[in-house]
Design a protein around this motif. Structure first.
Motif, PDB file in Angstrom:
ATOM      1  N   THR A 190       0.850  -1.195   0.000  1.00  0.00           N
ATOM      2  CA  THR A 190       0.000   0.000   0.000  1.00  0.00           C
ATOM      3  C   THR A 190       0.884   1.242   0.000  1.00  0.00           C
ATOM      4  OG1 THR A 190      -0.111  -0.007   2.415  1.00  0.00           O
ATOM      5  CG2 THR A 190      -1.882  -1.136   1.218  1.00  0.00           C
ATOM      6  N   GLU A 191       0.371   2.264  -0.642  1.00  0.00           N
ATOM      7  CA  GLU A 191       1.091   3.533  -0.715  1.00  0.00           C
ATOM      8  C   GLU A 191       0.068   4.656  -0.866  1.00  0.00           C
ATOM      9  OE1 GLU A 191       3.867   5.506  -4.060  1.00  0.00           O
ATOM     10  OE2 GLU A 191       4.704   3.668  -3.179  1.00  0.00           O
ATOM     11  N   SER A 192       0.064   5.561   0.119  1.00  0.00           N
ATOM     12  CA  SER A 192      -0.899   6.674   0.108  1.00  0.00           C
ATOM     13  C   SER A 192      -2.327   6.166  -0.036  1.00  0.00           C
ATOM     14  CB  SER A 192      -0.572   7.667  -1.009  1.00  0.00           C
ATOM     15  OG  SER A 192       0.722   8.191  -0.842  1.00  0.00           O
ATOM     16  N   ARG A 193      -2.647   5.156   0.754  1.00  0.00           N
ATOM     17  CA  ARG A 193      -3.988   4.577   0.791  1.00  0.00           C
ATOM     18  C   ARG A 193      -4.375   3.881  -0.512  1.00  0.00           C
ATOM     19  NH1 ARG A 193      -7.797   7.587   4.829  1.00  0.00           N
ATOM     20  NH2 ARG A 193      -9.151   6.049   3.886  1.00  0.00           N
ATOM     21  N   ALA A 194      -3.368   3.636  -1.392  1.00  0.00           N
ATOM     22  CA  ALA A 194      -3.633   2.926  -2.648  1.00  0.00           C
ATOM     23  C   ALA A 194      -2.939   1.560  -2.604  1.00  0.00           C
ATOM     24  CB  ALA A 194      -3.126   3.729  -3.835  1.00  0.00           C
ATOM     25  N   LEU A 195      -3.594   0.571  -3.157  1.00  0.00           N
ATOM     26  CA  LEU A 195      -3.010  -0.765  -3.250  1.00  0.00           C
ATOM     27  C   LEU A 195      -2.245  -0.858  -4.560  1.00  0.00           C
ATOM     28  CD1 LEU A 195      -2.832  -3.660  -2.077  1.00  0.00           C
ATOM     29  CD2 LEU A 195      -4.831  -4.208  -3.489  1.00  0.00           C
TER      30      LEU A 195
END
Length: 204
Positions: A190-195
């Motif tokens: 995950t990165e900045s609430r993105a998968l």
């Protein structure tokens, strides 16, 4: 030579099988069925055309994979047929199996392209197990692409051509990089609430 003469004598017999296989593939094609066929190159140490069966590739180039044999030392098996119709090689020398000789059953080291072809069929099975949506042409492509990416090649003495060696791991990696492929085997984070999912050198 005796090998050439022996191969020449066997050609009419082999041609019957070539005719039968080609006819079966034509009938299947008429029903929009195009199976992937993995063929042994042959064990005469000649051009695979003398084996007969690789001749089928002429009429069905996108459905056929012709497999030669390599050794555990990373060389071309001396008796493996070669030539333009051979797509890649797989282990086919010192393959231990039950060998019936006379009245004795024993495990013995055997050799032949008939051992190499099933190795490649196994890679096809792994690819379909990983992603059942792959088409026959997809699987053929990833088998050959994996061999290319693996970077290992063998060469027959006196022949300048380099034959790529089958590589199941690289074939599966290549298939996993395809957009829409299953996530198994890919790096997920995950990165900045993105998968995000890693596919090869990029991500999506």
């Amino acid at each position: 030579s005796n090998v050439y003469q022996d191969s020449l004598n066997k050609m009419p017999f082999r041609s019957e099988y070539v005719y039968a296989l080609s006819g079966a593939l034509q009938r299947l094609a008429a029903r929009s069925v195009r199976p992937l066929i993995v063929l042994s190159a042959g064990n005469d140490g000649l051009d695979a055309v003398w084996n007969g069966f690789p001749l089928v590739k002429t009429g069905f180039p996108d459905q056929i994979i012709v497999v030669g044999a390599s050794t555990k030392q990373g060389t071309m098996w001396a008796n493996s047929d070669t030539g333009a119709s051979v797509d890649l090689v797989a282990p086919g020398d010192e393959v231990y199996s039950y060998n019936v000789s006379g009245l004795t059953d024993a495990i013995a080291p055997l050799a032949g392209t008939s051992f190499s072809a099933p190795m490649v069929s196994g890679i096809a099975g792994l690819l379909w197990s990983f992603d059942p949506t792959l088409t026959n042409s997809d699987v053929r492509y990833y088998i050959l692409e994996g061999a290319r990416r693996g970077g290992r090649t063998v060469q027959k003495s006196g022949n300048p051509r380099l034959y790529p060696v089958a590589d199941a791991y690289e074939s599966l990696k290549a298939a996993a990089e395809r957009t829409g492929a299953p996530l198994c085997g890919n790096r997920i984070w995950t990165e900045s609430r993105a998968l995000k999912v890693s596919r090869g050198s990029g991500s999506e």
